[in-house]
Write a protein that holds these residues in place. Sequence first.
Motif: not given
Length: 241
Positions: A207-219
């Motif tokens: 839904l394009e609410l978050i992005e994920e890289s490893g265990r880190r979340l980004y808007p």
Amino acid sequence: MGVIKPHRQLNKKQIEQQADKVLAAMQSNDFMPKKWSNLAERTADFFDLCVDWVPFDPKQDGIVAAKIYPTDKRIELNLDFQALHTNEGLYQSTVSHEVGHWVLQINQAEAEGTIFQGELPLTPAMDREIFLCRTVDEQMLYQTTQRTQSDWREWQAQYFSSCLLMPQFKIEEARKGRNLLNWNHLKAIQEELGVSQRNLVHRLKDLELIEESGRRLYPGRRLKSGEPLLASWQESSSTPD
């Protein structure tokens, strides 16, 4: 016309609309569960699909977690698949996956024969492993023409499951007052909806609410822009193709 509908290359929007229409029909018939986390079983009840636990024969059935017998209107869950007993999110996902087969791919009026859920592994896998399997499948489906119709059918049923358990209006409700970039807040949403953490994260990413890289979340794009999700299943189910 046979029990299984001719193959259709449904896209995500078309599948989500089908899930929203099911929710709208349940709502209009006063069939929604009191607890959202019971939605999968309630949806099976709505279609008069019986859910049974039975031991599977790996030699006969192959490596499957569940299957649906259309003519009997019966979903069978593998009694020996321990994770289905202990992981509520996986249980809900599996039942709604079979409902997805029923809605998307089965001619309900003349159902007969058997369709298997062949994607979930028999081993007591964790959510992450199971959902990654689906994610890899989805990526491959869009990158190659070598995938089979059965692969597409499994992906469609699983995407239906995700949209049914986590419709946009419910995500919009659940995220109010919560930080989607905080794992503790995601855990609270996960428990409220009765889904696995991995399924929730993938839905939020989709839904394009978050992005994920490893265990880190980004808007994600939508979270950055403040663009709201659809506010009701009626709004979603009335969206034109």
